[in-house]
Design an enzyme around this catalytic site. Sequence first.
Site, mmCIF file in Angstrom:
data_model
loop_
_atom_site.group_PDB
_atom_site.id
_atom_site.type_symbol
_atom_site.label_atom_id
_atom_site.label_comp_id
_atom_site.label_asym_id
_atom_site.label_seq_id
_atom_site.Cartn_x
_atom_site.Cartn_y
_atom_site.Cartn_z
ATOM 1 N N LYS A 126 -41.359 75.318 -9.904
ATOM 2 C CA LYS A 126 -40.326 74.325 -10.228
ATOM 3 C C LYS A 126 -39.981 73.575 -8.948
ATOM 4 O O LYS A 126 -40.188 74.097 -7.846
ATOM 5 C CB LYS A 126 -39.075 75.024 -10.764
ATOM 6 N N ASP A 166 -37.915 67.007 -15.751
ATOM 7 C CA ASP A 166 -36.781 67.877 -16.089
ATOM 8 C C ASP A 166 -35.569 66.939 -16.029
ATOM 9 O O ASP A 166 -35.743 65.713 -16.158
ATOM 10 C CB ASP A 166 -36.669 69.058 -15.102
HETATM 11 P P1 NDP Z 1 -32.180 64.656 -19.201
HETATM 12 O O1 NDP Z 1 -31.935 64.226 -17.813
HETATM 13 O O2 NDP Z 1 -33.021 63.817 -20.093
HETATM 14 O O3 NDP Z 1 -30.793 64.890 -19.963
HETATM 15 C C1 NDP Z 1 -29.838 65.788 -19.485
HETATM 16 C C2 NDP Z 1 -28.602 65.706 -20.358
HETATM 17 O O4 NDP Z 1 -27.732 66.758 -19.998
HETATM 18 C C3 NDP Z 1 -27.821 64.418 -20.179
HETATM 19 O O5 NDP Z 1 -27.170 64.100 -21.379
HETATM 20 C C4 NDP Z 1 -26.823 64.794 -19.095
HETATM 21 O O6 NDP Z 1 -25.642 64.011 -19.093
HETATM 22 C C5 NDP Z 1 -26.508 66.220 -19.466
HETATM 23 N N1 NDP Z 1 -26.133 66.974 -18.243
HETATM 24 C C6 NDP Z 1 -26.887 67.155 -17.134
HETATM 25 N N2 NDP Z 1 -26.200 67.844 -16.205
HETATM 26 C C7 NDP Z 1 -25.007 68.101 -16.741
HETATM 27 C C8 NDP Z 1 -23.858 68.757 -16.276
HETATM 28 N N3 NDP Z 1 -23.810 69.329 -15.044
HETATM 29 N N4 NDP Z 1 -22.804 68.835 -17.118
HETATM 30 C C9 NDP Z 1 -22.852 68.283 -18.363
HETATM 31 N N5 NDP Z 1 -23.907 67.626 -18.846
HETATM 32 C C10 NDP Z 1 -24.967 67.533 -18.053
HETATM 33 O O7 NDP Z 1 -32.788 66.144 -19.077
HETATM 34 P P2 NDP Z 1 -33.625 66.981 -20.148
HETATM 35 O O8 NDP Z 1 -33.168 66.646 -21.514
HETATM 36 O O9 NDP Z 1 -35.042 66.850 -19.789
HETATM 37 O O10 NDP Z 1 -33.190 68.482 -19.766
HETATM 38 C C11 NDP Z 1 -32.076 69.138 -20.392
HETATM 39 C C12 NDP Z 1 -32.225 70.637 -20.226
HETATM 40 O O11 NDP Z 1 -33.447 71.085 -20.843
HETATM 41 C C13 NDP Z 1 -32.288 71.161 -18.788
HETATM 42 O O12 NDP Z 1 -31.680 72.427 -18.723
HETATM 43 C C14 NDP Z 1 -33.784 71.325 -18.555
HETATM 44 O O13 NDP Z 1 -34.067 72.253 -17.532
HETATM 45 C C15 NDP Z 1 -34.226 71.834 -19.915
HETATM 46 N N6 NDP Z 1 -35.629 71.686 -20.227
HETATM 47 C C16 NDP Z 1 -36.227 70.443 -20.212
HETATM 48 C C17 NDP Z 1 -37.548 70.321 -20.539
HETATM 49 C C18 NDP Z 1 -38.206 68.987 -20.666
HETATM 50 O O14 NDP Z 1 -39.331 68.944 -21.186
HETATM 51 N N7 NDP Z 1 -37.572 67.884 -20.276
HETATM 52 C C19 NDP Z 1 -38.392 71.505 -20.814
HETATM 53 C C20 NDP Z 1 -37.638 72.744 -20.887
HETATM 54 C C21 NDP Z 1 -36.331 72.803 -20.577
HETATM 55 P P3 NDP Z 1 -25.433 62.850 -17.996
HETATM 56 O O15 NDP Z 1 -26.351 61.749 -18.429
HETATM 57 O O16 NDP Z 1 -23.997 62.517 -18.081
HETATM 58 O O17 NDP Z 1 -25.827 63.448 -16.674
#
Ligand code: NDP
Length: 446
Positions: A126, A166
């Site tokens: 990662k 991510d």
């Molecule tokens: P994105 O950046 O596309 O979206 C993240 C979302 O989570 C946004 O809505 C963001 O809001 C919110 N968010 C992020 N940080 C915080 C925080 N500290 N408090 C509250 N809300 C928060 O990321 P992904 O959708 O790709 O990833 C989301 C999760 O899924 C993560 O945990 C990631 O590790 C996991 N994941 C992702 C994969 C992938 O294929 N993308 C694969 C497996 C797991 P805002 O816009 O306001 O920051």
Amino acid sequence: MDTRLEAIREQVLARNPGEKEFHQAVLEVFESLGPVLDKHPEFVDANVLQRLCEPERQIIFRVPWMDDAGNVQINRGFRVEFNSALGPYKGGLRFHPSVYLGIVKFLGFEQIFKNALTGMPIGGGKGGSDFDPRGKSDREVMRFCQSFMTELYRHIGEYTDVPAGDIGVGGREIGYLFGQYKRITNRYESGVLTGKGVGWGGSLVRPEATGFGTVMFTQEMLKTRGTSLDGQRVVVSGSGNVATFAIAKAQQFGAKVVACSDSSGYIVDENGIDVSLLRQIKEKERGRLKEYAVRRGASVSYVEGGSVWDVNASVALPCATQNEINTEAATGMVKNGLVAVAEGANMPSTSGAIAVFQEAGILFAPGKAANAGGVATSALEMQQNASRDAWTFEHTEARLANIMVGIHNRCAETAETYGSPGNYVVGANIAGFVKVADAMLAQGLI
Ligand code: NDP
């Protein structure tokens, strides 16, 4: 916890001070492994666990770049190459101001077991940076990505280490990173990154895969209780990549998704969330969730701050970030009629929250099983790159569905074998661990 595991955990805490998310991820796995050590003393003799907790390689580097106003900015870049027993290191890059070594190590550690569970030949890694893409222009994001890759390129490769997206890293960032890798190396090495655009080596279904896979896993869990997603009331956290496609797939399965969030607040749409409007605002306009409520008018409420988990639901899909459901939130969710939780995000539930869910008999799928569809489809992208082929959406989605059913069944069967029927946390941790530990033993002391 087993005393042998407790002793190793204490070493991990002492060797990695201050990395609380990494400590949490290790504890969560160790709590499941007692019965494995009884059955496999060879893992203890070969110190497999001590080796597993020490990354094979940790890279930290300076990322200098210039903003649009001509000011020099400095960020910190990370890549933790955790374990390559099963294949090249594989795992995403996270760009978020909260990123530091402890977060990258927790994510990398989880990734080892998740990748093993998929059954695909991929190791665990990662990376990321404390760079915040929010509010930056496209040009700034490009300059940052180019500078980041100017160091990272020497550590990655299709047979070595294959990063992906991510939080904060989507198609735009992968494009800039791939372009710079190609320029520096003078190689069109498609398999060096996944999450690429479909027109230049990406796979159909990769953007959807994590969210879709999480919902497919949920459907399998519900089946074990003779029910399904049809007619369930669902709440999702986040509104990014994983959340958006989890909402879309849950709706396809007949659920009503009434709420989702971003880091500023949450919306409640009792008519069911309009995914195309959500994608328009979040993906295309890079806007805030609040805008969704503005455009939908009085039927949608927006709550600034607060917790989306206050909205009652029978199915909860946390898809934002780590530790977003604590004990108190979990207790409220159970009181409100919760039936199932599946983690689209990595480690979104604290250990206290997981205990609340499990004691209440809620179906609970940990992220390393439920969200493994993303990395599994990345491995499908690598397969297509290696064979210079491109599969249809239907074929790729069918492969993903098959993989998710396989992961579900592997977790369920392993939990049963090791005396914890229905406990997907135990099943995922043990099934992932045994596969990696066997490979490490076979490959000698390295
Ligand atoms: P994105 O950046 O596309 O979206 C993240 C979302 O989570 C946004 O809505 C963001 O809001 C919110 N968010 C992020 N940080 C915080 C925080 N500290 N408090 C509250 N809300 C928060 O990321 P992904 O959708 O790709 O990833 C989301 C999760 O899924 C993560 O945990 C990631 O590790 C996991 N994941 C992702 C994969 C992938 O294929 N993308 C694969 C497996 C797991 P805002 O816009 O306001 O920051």
